[in-house]
Scaffold this motif. Structure first.
Motif, mmCIF file in Angstrom:
data_model
loop_
_atom_site.group_PDB
_atom_site.id
_atom_site.type_symbol
_atom_site.label_atom_id
_atom_site.label_comp_id
_atom_site.label_asym_id
_atom_site.label_seq_id
_atom_site.Cartn_x
_atom_site.Cartn_y
_atom_site.Cartn_z
ATOM 1 N N LYS A 1 -3.900 7.225 -6.522
ATOM 2 C CA LYS A 1 -4.865 7.969 -5.722
ATOM 3 C C LYS A 1 -5.984 7.073 -5.198
ATOM 4 O O LYS A 1 -6.700 7.449 -4.270
ATOM 5 C CB LYS A 1 -5.471 9.110 -6.543
ATOM 6 N N LEU B 1 -6.761 11.531 4.683
ATOM 7 C CA LEU B 1 -7.117 10.707 3.531
ATOM 8 C C LEU B 1 -8.363 11.271 2.880
ATOM 9 O O LEU B 1 -9.101 12.054 3.492
ATOM 10 C CB LEU B 1 -7.431 9.270 3.972
ATOM 11 N N VAL C 1 0.956 4.204 -3.118
ATOM 12 C CA VAL C 1 0.699 5.639 -2.948
ATOM 13 C C VAL C 1 1.935 6.450 -3.319
ATOM 14 O O VAL C 1 1.839 7.493 -3.990
ATOM 15 C CB VAL C 1 0.253 5.929 -1.502
ATOM 16 N N LYS C 2 3.101 5.985 -2.915
ATOM 17 C CA LYS C 2 4.333 6.694 -3.285
ATOM 18 C C LYS C 2 4.539 6.691 -4.793
ATOM 19 O O LYS C 2 5.177 7.593 -5.352
ATOM 20 C CB LYS C 2 5.525 6.054 -2.587
ATOM 21 N N ILE D 1 -8.497 4.443 0.042
ATOM 22 C CA ILE D 1 -8.020 3.076 0.233
ATOM 23 C C ILE D 1 -9.199 2.195 0.626
ATOM 24 O O ILE D 1 -10.008 2.573 1.484
ATOM 25 C CB ILE D 1 -6.937 3.006 1.315
ATOM 26 N N VAL E 1 -6.420 3.041 -4.051
ATOM 27 C CA VAL E 1 -5.783 1.746 -3.811
ATOM 28 C C VAL E 1 -6.854 0.782 -3.319
ATOM 29 O O VAL E 1 -7.415 0.975 -2.230
ATOM 30 C CB VAL E 1 -4.645 1.853 -2.777
ATOM 31 N N ARG F 1 0.392 9.413 8.109
ATOM 32 C CA ARG F 1 0.331 9.594 6.649
ATOM 33 C C ARG F 1 -0.527 10.812 6.304
ATOM 34 O O ARG F 1 -1.666 10.920 6.734
ATOM 35 C CB ARG F 1 -0.263 8.365 5.955
ATOM 36 N N VAL G 1 -6.215 10.599 -1.347
ATOM 37 C CA VAL G 1 -6.008 9.164 -1.550
ATOM 38 C C VAL G 1 -7.145 8.384 -0.892
ATOM 39 O O VAL G 1 -7.484 8.620 0.265
ATOM 40 C CB VAL G 1 -4.656 8.704 -0.970
ATOM 41 N N TRP H 1 -2.020 11.803 3.310
ATOM 42 C CA TRP H 1 -2.349 11.359 1.953
ATOM 43 C C TRP H 1 -3.659 11.990 1.510
ATOM 44 O O TRP H 1 -4.638 11.292 1.211
ATOM 45 C CB TRP H 1 -2.458 9.835 1.924
ATOM 46 N N VAL I 1 0.842 -1.205 0.000
ATOM 47 C CA VAL I 1 0.000 0.000 0.000
ATOM 48 C C VAL I 1 0.869 1.244 0.000
ATOM 49 O O VAL I 1 0.628 2.199 -0.761
ATOM 50 C CB VAL I 1 -0.963 -0.009 1.201
ATOM 51 N N ASP I 2 1.897 1.271 0.838
ATOM 52 C CA ASP I 2 2.823 2.400 0.867
ATOM 53 C C ASP I 2 3.444 2.635 -0.512
ATOM 54 O O ASP I 2 3.516 3.777 -1.006
ATOM 55 C CB ASP I 2 3.935 2.142 1.880
#
Length: 461
Positions: free
Chosen positions: A48, A241, A43-44, A78, A50, A71, A76, A73, A39-40
């Motif tokens: 946008k 998020l 995103v890296k 998830i 996951v 985080r 993003v 993010w 997952v990391d």
């Protein structure tokens, strides 16, 4: 030249679209253990969206599954989705997968004796039937001399004793045919109820229901080992998020006692959703949200869990709807199926049956500083005990609670259209209980019946 630019533009568009979303398929135990890193990396890499898709099988967990603490993010989303309930996450340690509920409480026929106040040694007398039951449950626990010094002896069990609205666990020193010896580490004398704290069941009931006193209740539990599964499987703290969604997963068993399986702390998102999941045999709390926004817990089932189901405090716009809670609060602590405080919460259309201390609680305690306004609606919930559970209140209940429990600080809370019936306990178990001067709530159009040991609605300053 034009064709080259078109081709280059097409490649760029494909690259941008590819970076927008990524699907992570988890088919093997190895995939499962690498989930956090994947997952990391997604995103890296610019994703946008996951989407984690778990195969319909059992995965074994020995450490946190997904930790997104810190985080930032923004934008993003998830998701962590199982296959229609066929995906199971359970501890790697076999002993922690057991969802068998603990044995019911037993009731002593006399008060607990303080043998030595200085060393805090106490003893509880057993009936013959209780002695036989304990001997069958813990055949290696009998050590005849409680005052002997056995440096290498480790009792296989501890004793849990109910005390008014909570319970405490103590190490067992020894057991013979008629007595359990233990050291009450917090031994104290309660002047208000004229008894030692280990006898608070009797002290409270004697003061408020004379003639219907309740003797101390207890059970023996296996001593906790040092090796435990990491309690927290999903952790988000100080996090930003767009959205998080957990859906379609069965969580069976857990280690730990004082933490939560899923924990959100200071998370700002458009939505934090847990839905269509099953939680069974969870020894710690199931889900906690602190200082969060837009938490949605809906259409889940919670069963045979030992502590809180959903605990949301100082949150904004929380919704707990359409869930089923059954046989909750097995640890005999003052926990609830649902506990909400904050601004604009909704607890609605849930079914709660055969719970422990209480079903639904809202508001903020008088000694706690509020973080937001306390506003919300509790409506169309069904709270009750089944006939067998109702009859066996002595085996599982605490005192001084309510099926719906209102704490002191509220600003505008509506409690309406709830159906509460067949709720019983040791002493003072109300239908709706407004405690410690609770105010600023509107209670109307509720149906409350068959509350044998207290009031349908009660308020206490």
């Amino acid at each position: 030249m034009t064709k080259r630019w078109i081709a280059a533009l097409a490649i760029m568009v494909v690259g941008v679209l590819a970076s927008k979303g990524e699907v992570i398929k988890v088919d093997t135990q190895q995939d499962f253990e690498a989930l956090g890193r994947r997952v990391d990396a997604a995103v890296k890499g610019g994703a946008k969206v996951v989407d984690v898709v778990l195969a319909p099988k059992t995965f074994y967990c020995s450490r946190p599954l997904l930790s997104l603490d810190g985080r930032q993010w923004e934008g993003v989303s998830i998701s962590l989705c199982g296959s229609e309930g066929a995906t199971v996450i359970t501890p790697a340690q076999e002993a922690l997968r057991d969802t068998t509920p603990p044995s019911g409480l037993m009731q002593a026929d006399r008060l607990i004796e303080v043998v030595d106040e200085g060393s805090k040694l106490c003893r509880l007398r057993l009936s013959k039937a209780q002695s036989r039951q304990i001997n069958a449950q813990f055949p290696n626990a009998q050590i005849p001399n409680p005052k002997s010094q056995i440096s290498n002896f480790k009792s296989p069990c501890s004793i849990r004793i109910t005390q008014w609205f909570k319970s405490q666990v103590y190490d067992v020193e020894s057991i013979d045919k008629r007595w359990i010896y233990f050291r009450a580490s917090d031994l104290s004398y309660n002047r208000s109820y004229a008894c030692y704290n280990v006898n608070l069941d009797y002290g409270y009931s004697h003061k408020w229901a004379p003639g219907r006193e309740v003797m101390p209740r207890f059970r023996l539990e296996p001593a906790q080992g040092k090796e435990k599964m990491a309690t927290r499987l999903l952790s988000l703290s100080n996090c930003r998020l767009a959205a998080l969604r957990v859906e379609g997963v069965s969580f069976v068993g857990s280690g730990g006692e004082d933490d939560y399986l899923i924990k959100f702390n200071d998370v700002k998102a458009d939505s934090l959703v847990v839905r269509d999941c099953r939680f069974s045999g969870i020894r710690c709390g199931v889900m906690q949200a602190l200082d969060c926004e837009n938490v949605r817990v809906r259409d889940n089932s919670f069963s045979l869990c030992h502590r809180y189901g959903v605990y949301a405090a100082f949150c904004i716009n929380t919704m707990v709807t359409g869930n089923t809670f059954e046989r909750m609060g097995l640890a005999c602590t003052n926990s609830f199926c649902v506990r909400c405080s904050g601004k604009d919460y909704l607890v609605a259309d849930n079914e709660l049956r055969d719970f422990g201390y209480g079903g639904i609680a809202m508001g903020t305690w008088w000694q706690t500083e509020k973080h937001t306004d306390e506003t919300g609606v509790v409506e169309h919930n069904h709270l009750y005990y089944t006939p067998a559970y109702m009859a066996d209140w002595v085996k599982h209940s605490l005192m001084d609670s309510g099926a719906i429990y209102v704490l002191t600080q509220n600003d505008d809370v509506q409690i309406r259209h709830n159906n509460i019936h067949d709720y019983n306990g040791a002493c003072d178990n109300r239908g709706i209980f407004c405690d410690d001067g609770a105010s600023n709530m509107h209670i109307y159009d509720n149906t409350i019946r068959n509350i044998p040991n207290s009031y349908a609605i009660d308020s206490r300053l």
